[in-house]
Design an enzyme around this catalytic site. Structure first.
Site, PDB file in Angstrom:
ATOM      1  N   HIS A  10     -43.942  -6.823 -24.542  1.00  0.00           N
ATOM      2  CA  HIS A  10     -44.844  -6.762 -23.390  1.00  0.00           C
ATOM      3  C   HIS A  10     -46.026  -5.856 -23.703  1.00  0.00           C
ATOM      4  CE1 HIS A  10     -41.528  -7.880 -20.462  1.00  0.00           C
ATOM      5  NE2 HIS A  10     -40.788  -7.315 -21.403  1.00  0.00           N
ATOM      6  N   TYR A  11     -47.086  -5.998 -22.909  1.00  0.00           N
ATOM      7  CA  TYR A  11     -48.013  -4.873 -22.782  1.00  0.00           C
ATOM      8  C   TYR A  11     -47.846  -4.285 -21.394  1.00  0.00           C
ATOM      9  CZ  TYR A  11     -51.653  -7.917 -20.536  1.00  0.00           C
ATOM     10  OH  TYR A  11     -52.362  -8.761 -19.724  1.00  0.00           O
ATOM     11  N   THR A  12     -48.285  -3.015 -21.255  1.00  0.00           N
ATOM     12  CA  THR A  12     -48.092  -2.347 -19.975  1.00  0.00           C
ATOM     13  C   THR A  12     -49.103  -2.822 -18.929  1.00  0.00           C
ATOM     14  OG1 THR A  12     -49.462  -0.550 -20.802  1.00  0.00           O
ATOM     15  CG2 THR A  12     -47.055  -0.257 -20.944  1.00  0.00           C
TER      16      THR A  12
ATOM     17  N   GLU B 251     -42.214  -2.228 -24.200  1.00  0.00           N
ATOM     18  CA  GLU B 251     -43.554  -2.196 -23.594  1.00  0.00           C
ATOM     19  C   GLU B 251     -44.518  -1.521 -24.559  1.00  0.00           C
ATOM     20  OE1 GLU B 251     -44.902  -3.240 -20.772  1.00  0.00           O
ATOM     21  OE2 GLU B 251     -43.190  -3.736 -19.475  1.00  0.00           O
TER      22      GLU B 251
ATOM     23  N   HIS C 229     -43.551 -11.917 -23.499  1.00  0.00           N
ATOM     24  CA  HIS C 229     -43.278 -12.108 -22.075  1.00  0.00           C
ATOM     25  C   HIS C 229     -43.924 -13.420 -21.599  1.00  0.00           C
ATOM     26  CE1 HIS C 229     -42.964 -10.028 -17.867  1.00  0.00           C
ATOM     27  NE2 HIS C 229     -42.075 -10.966 -18.031  1.00  0.00           N
TER      28      HIS C 229
ATOM     29  N   ASP D  45     -48.826 -11.350 -21.194  1.00  0.00           N
ATOM     30  CA  ASP D  45     -48.605 -10.287 -22.168  1.00  0.00           C
ATOM     31  C   ASP D  45     -47.613 -10.671 -23.260  1.00  0.00           C
ATOM     32  OD1 ASP D  45     -46.675 -10.022 -19.906  1.00  0.00           O
ATOM     33  OD2 ASP D  45     -45.969  -8.241 -20.962  1.00  0.00           O
TER      34      ASP D  45
HETATM   35 ZN    ZN Z   1     -44.466  -8.046 -19.495  1.00  0.00          ZN
END
Ligand code: ZN
Length: 240
Positions: free
Chosen positions: A30-32, A95, A137, A147
């Site tokens: 993921h990215y935040t 993340e 994600h 993301d």
């Molecule tokens: Zn995510």
């Protein structure tokens, strides 16, 4: 006992037990999508937010552990891969701090990628996660999520032994028809609809595929290049 590589403990209450007998066989990135690492850590450990991940890596490469790998972190939400919907139960979630599409995607720095590689290598050594199940994600929630985004370097990660990156190659095969392309995407794992014509859901799947496998080509359309790429990714993943 293996060295824990300076992981910073930042426990989150947003976790529960994995169902009995669950095999951990997905690594989900993921990215935040927030303006700072601290803001993301606050949210991912806020009991009211009810979201978390196992790890967070900031842009300097600092790695935080929020949830033990034996427990279920709450990062995937409504999701599907190969028809499995409880992605949280079967996955480890990481993340990566990045402002994301909302606040401005930027490249993931070297220090962050290096730390991600080291952490992922350790995770894969502990769990039976095949290369084809290192996922974005956006792969598992294409209607809701973008993301870690098209600036994430999957090719570099694969070169470090994590995940796969099939070479682009020209093909002399006829491009698949629309319904066949959806079938191939569904065999790869995407929740692709059975349809012979473009729909909103089909477009989201095509965009998710492009974001992941041909990130300079985000058309959301079944272009000849996209069709060829679907074939090459499909044949690479089906081999493994
Ligand atoms: Zn995510």
């Amino acid at each position: 006992m293996e060295k824990t590589d300076n992981i910073i403990e930042r426990p989150s209450p947003n976790q529960d037990a994995r169902p009995d007998g669950t095999v951990i066989d997905i690594l989900l990135l993921h990215y935040t999508g927030m303006q700072s690492a601290e803001a993301a850590l606050d949210r991912l450990t806020d009991p009211d937010a009810k979201v978390s991940a196992h790890y967070l890596i900031d842009e300097y490469g600092h790695c935080y552990r929020m949830v033990d790998e034996t427990r279920r972190a709450w990062h995937a939400g409504v999701a599907s891969w190969h028809g499995v919907t409880d992605i949280n139960a079967r996955s480890i979630g990481i993340e990566l701090v990045n402002p994301g599409h909302q606040f401005g995607c930027r490249p993931f720095p070297n220090a962050q990628m290096h730390s991600l590689t080291r952490l992922s290598t350790a995770i894969i050594s502990r769990h039976p996660i095949p290369p084809a199940r290192v996922l974005a994600h956006s792969d598992v929630a294409p209607d809701r999520k973008e993301d870690p985004g098209e600036l994430f370097d999957w090719q570099r990660l694969a070169a470090s032994g994590i995940g796969v990156w099939p070479a682009y190659r020209a093909t002399t095969d006829d491009p698949p028809a629309f319904s066949e392309a959806m079938q191939l995407l569904s065999e790869i794992g995407y929740a692709a609809p059975e349809t012979a014509v473009m729909t909103g859901a089909a477009r989201n799947i095509l965009l998710a595929f492009q974001r992941r496998w041909m990130p300079r080509d985000l058309t959301g359309a079944l272009t000849p290049e996209t069709a060829a790429r679907i074939r090459s990714v499909h044949s690479e993943l089906m081999r493994g």
